[in-house]
Design a protein around this motif. Structure first.
Motif, PDB file in Angstrom:
ATOM      1  N   ASN A   3      77.601 101.230 -22.276  1.00 26.94           N
ATOM      2  CA  ASN A   3      76.314 101.687 -21.768  1.00 26.94           C
ATOM      3  C   ASN A   3      75.621 102.626 -22.753  1.00 26.94           C
ATOM      4  O   ASN A   3      74.464 102.969 -22.572  1.00 26.94           O
ATOM      5  CB  ASN A   3      76.493 102.391 -20.410  1.00 26.94           C
ATOM      6  CG  ASN A   3      75.165 102.731 -19.767  1.00 26.94           C
ATOM      7  OD1 ASN A   3      74.261 101.908 -19.708  1.00 26.94           O
ATOM      8  ND2 ASN A   3      75.026 103.959 -19.314  1.00 26.94           N
ATOM      9  N   ASN A   4      76.320 103.044 -23.819  1.00 24.48           N
ATOM     10  CA  ASN A   4      75.742 103.970 -24.786  1.00 24.48           C
ATOM     11  C   ASN A   4      75.112 103.241 -25.964  1.00 24.48           C
ATOM     12  O   ASN A   4      75.591 102.207 -26.397  1.00 24.48           O
ATOM     13  CB  ASN A   4      76.801 104.933 -25.321  1.00 24.48           C
ATOM     14  CG  ASN A   4      77.190 105.969 -24.293  1.00 24.48           C
ATOM     15  OD1 ASN A   4      76.360 106.411 -23.510  1.00 24.48           O
ATOM     16  ND2 ASN A   4      78.447 106.356 -24.297  1.00 24.48           N
ATOM     17  N   TYR A  30      72.538 107.894 -26.329  1.00 26.54           N
ATOM     18  CA  TYR A  30      71.880 107.880 -25.031  1.00 26.54           C
ATOM     19  C   TYR A  30      72.385 106.719 -24.196  1.00 26.54           C
ATOM     20  O   TYR A  30      72.892 105.727 -24.712  1.00 26.54           O
ATOM     21  CB  TYR A  30      70.356 107.808 -25.186  1.00 26.54           C
ATOM     22  CG  TYR A  30      69.859 106.557 -25.860  1.00 26.54           C
ATOM     23  CD1 TYR A  30      69.403 105.473 -25.118  1.00 26.54           C
ATOM     24  CD2 TYR A  30      69.848 106.447 -27.244  1.00 26.54           C
ATOM     25  CE1 TYR A  30      68.959 104.315 -25.730  1.00 26.54           C
ATOM     26  CE2 TYR A  30      69.410 105.296 -27.866  1.00 26.54           C
ATOM     27  CZ  TYR A  30      68.971 104.239 -27.109  1.00 26.54           C
ATOM     28  OH  TYR A  30      68.541 103.092 -27.722  1.00 26.54           O
ATOM     29  N   LEU A  32      71.951 103.524 -21.909  1.00 25.47           N
ATOM     30  CA  LEU A  32      70.992 102.422 -21.818  1.00 25.47           C
ATOM     31  C   LEU A  32      70.451 102.236 -20.408  1.00 25.47           C
ATOM     32  O   LEU A  32      69.335 101.750 -20.229  1.00 25.47           O
ATOM     33  CB  LEU A  32      71.633 101.118 -22.284  1.00 25.47           C
ATOM     34  CG  LEU A  32      71.938 101.047 -23.770  1.00 25.47           C
ATOM     35  CD1 LEU A  32      72.819  99.843 -24.068  1.00 25.47           C
ATOM     36  CD2 LEU A  32      70.641 100.980 -24.555  1.00 25.47           C
ATOM     37  N   GLU A  33      71.250 102.629 -19.405  1.00 27.84           N
ATOM     38  CA  GLU A  33      70.789 102.504 -18.032  1.00 27.84           C
ATOM     39  C   GLU A  33      71.529 103.496 -17.155  1.00 27.84           C
ATOM     40  O   GLU A  33      72.623 103.960 -17.488  1.00 27.84           O
ATOM     41  CB  GLU A  33      70.967 101.088 -17.495  1.00 27.84           C
ATOM     42  CG  GLU A  33      72.399 100.626 -17.380  1.00 27.84           C
ATOM     43  CD  GLU A  33      72.500  99.218 -16.802  1.00 27.84           C
ATOM     44  OE1 GLU A  33      71.534  98.450 -16.873  1.00 27.84           O
ATOM     45  OE2 GLU A  33      73.569  98.905 -16.268  1.00 27.84           O
ATOM     46  N   PHE A  37      68.440 109.621 -17.381  1.00 26.48           N
ATOM     47  CA  PHE A  37      68.503 109.389 -18.820  1.00 26.48           C
ATOM     48  C   PHE A  37      69.455 110.430 -19.408  1.00 26.48           C
ATOM     49  O   PHE A  37      69.132 111.618 -19.475  1.00 26.48           O
ATOM     50  CB  PHE A  37      67.107 109.509 -19.444  1.00 26.48           C
ATOM     51  CG  PHE A  37      67.090 109.289 -20.932  1.00 26.48           C
ATOM     52  CD1 PHE A  37      67.250 108.026 -21.451  1.00 26.48           C
ATOM     53  CD2 PHE A  37      66.912 110.350 -21.802  1.00 26.48           C
ATOM     54  CE1 PHE A  37      67.238 107.806 -22.829  1.00 26.48           C
ATOM     55  CE2 PHE A  37      66.896 110.151 -23.178  1.00 26.48           C
ATOM     56  CZ  PHE A  37      67.057 108.881 -23.687  1.00 26.48           C
ATOM     57  N   TYR A  39      71.652 111.983 -22.553  1.00 25.91           N
ATOM     58  CA  TYR A  39      71.515 112.024 -24.008  1.00 25.91           C
ATOM     59  C   TYR A  39      72.412 113.099 -24.606  1.00 25.91           C
ATOM     60  O   TYR A  39      72.807 114.066 -23.943  1.00 25.91           O
ATOM     61  CB  TYR A  39      70.053 112.283 -24.408  1.00 25.91           C
ATOM     62  CG  TYR A  39      69.551 113.606 -23.890  1.00 25.91           C
ATOM     63  CD1 TYR A  39      69.678 114.761 -24.651  1.00 25.91           C
ATOM     64  CD2 TYR A  39      68.993 113.712 -22.622  1.00 25.91           C
ATOM     65  CE1 TYR A  39      69.261 115.981 -24.159  1.00 25.91           C
ATOM     66  CE2 TYR A  39      68.563 114.923 -22.125  1.00 25.91           C
ATOM     67  CZ  TYR A  39      68.713 116.050 -22.903  1.00 25.91           C
ATOM     68  OH  TYR A  39      68.306 117.273 -22.410  1.00 25.91           O
ATOM     69  N   SER A  91      61.597 103.652 -16.206  1.00 26.79           N
ATOM     70  CA  SER A  91      62.301 103.089 -17.352  1.00 26.79           C
ATOM     71  C   SER A  91      61.479 103.328 -18.616  1.00 26.79           C
ATOM     72  O   SER A  91      60.290 103.652 -18.542  1.00 26.79           O
ATOM     73  CB  SER A  91      62.536 101.594 -17.139  1.00 26.79           C
ATOM     74  OG  SER A  91      63.395 101.385 -16.036  1.00 26.79           O
ATOM     75  N   TYR A 127      65.380 102.105 -22.094  1.00 23.05           N
ATOM     76  CA  TYR A 127      66.297 102.639 -21.094  1.00 23.05           C
ATOM     77  C   TYR A 127      65.854 102.101 -19.741  1.00 23.05           C
ATOM     78  O   TYR A 127      64.651 102.050 -19.441  1.00 23.05           O
ATOM     79  CB  TYR A 127      66.251 104.173 -21.100  1.00 23.05           C
ATOM     80  CG  TYR A 127      66.626 104.837 -19.813  1.00 23.05           C
ATOM     81  CD1 TYR A 127      67.948 104.960 -19.423  1.00 23.05           C
ATOM     82  CD2 TYR A 127      65.648 105.339 -18.977  1.00 23.05           C
ATOM     83  CE1 TYR A 127      68.296 105.577 -18.233  1.00 23.05           C
ATOM     84  CE2 TYR A 127      65.976 105.959 -17.777  1.00 23.05           C
ATOM     85  CZ  TYR A 127      67.292 106.073 -17.411  1.00 23.05           C
ATOM     86  OH  TYR A 127      67.632 106.668 -16.231  1.00 23.05           O
ATOM     87  N   ASP A 129      65.953 102.702 -15.789  1.00 25.66           N
ATOM     88  CA  ASP A 129      66.202 103.641 -14.691  1.00 25.66           C
ATOM     89  C   ASP A 129      66.631 102.829 -13.479  1.00 25.66           C
ATOM     90  O   ASP A 129      65.829 102.057 -12.930  1.00 25.66           O
ATOM     91  CB  ASP A 129      64.943 104.442 -14.398  1.00 25.66           C
ATOM     92  CG  ASP A 129      65.189 105.596 -13.431  1.00 25.66           C
ATOM     93  OD1 ASP A 129      66.082 105.480 -12.578  1.00 25.66           O
ATOM     94  OD2 ASP A 129      64.468 106.600 -13.524  1.00 25.66           O
TER      95      ASP A 129
END
Length: 133
Positions: A3-4, A30, A32-33, A37, A39, A91, A127, A129
């Motif tokens: 996911n990063n 960060y 991705l979903e 968000f 980071y 997003s 990204y 959301d």
């Protein structure tokens, strides 16, 4: 973790927008979903004692609607670590992440322009959301 994602930020020549090797740079990890968000930013070769703002910049100038992720002061070695998560309630698609002087950003848009001291995105980020709405 799949996911990063990672993105580099670089000091760029404000006349040509070419990367200036040997000047400030940073790496952003960060998610991705997710519902927020998330980071983790690590900056190097910054101006010691200077307060910076990590922002999501929204075109066009002056970036009205841009979002502040975090602020921090570069240490005596020019290093800066900023990390956290934020509910964007939306997003991102092809977004720009910049590290700018905190004094040049009012929380919503740029109020100054000193690009020789900033770090700019090397790639655009996206990204998703997962609970936007």
């Amino acid at each position: 973790n799949s996911n990063n994602a990672f993105m580099e930020l670089w000091s760029k020549n404000p006349d040509t927008w070419e990367i200036r090797l040997g000047d400030g740079w940073g790496k952003l990890r960060y998610g991705l979903e997710g519902p927020e968000f998330a980071y983790h930013f690590n900056g190097q070769l910054l101006t010691p004692g200077t307060e910076y703002a990590l922002i999501i910049y929204m075109d066009p100038w002056p970036g009205t609607g841009s979002m502040l992720l975090a602020t921090g002061v570069a240490d005596e070695y020019g290093s800066l670590l900023l990390k956290g998560s934020m509910d964007l309630d939306d997003s991102l698609t092809d977004a720009k992440i910049w590290l700018v002087y905190a004094d040049d950003f009012d929380g919503d848009q740029m109020t100054g322009w000193n690009p020789a001291g900033y770090l700019f995105e090397y790639d655009l980020i996206s990204y998703t959301d997962t609970d936007a709405g």
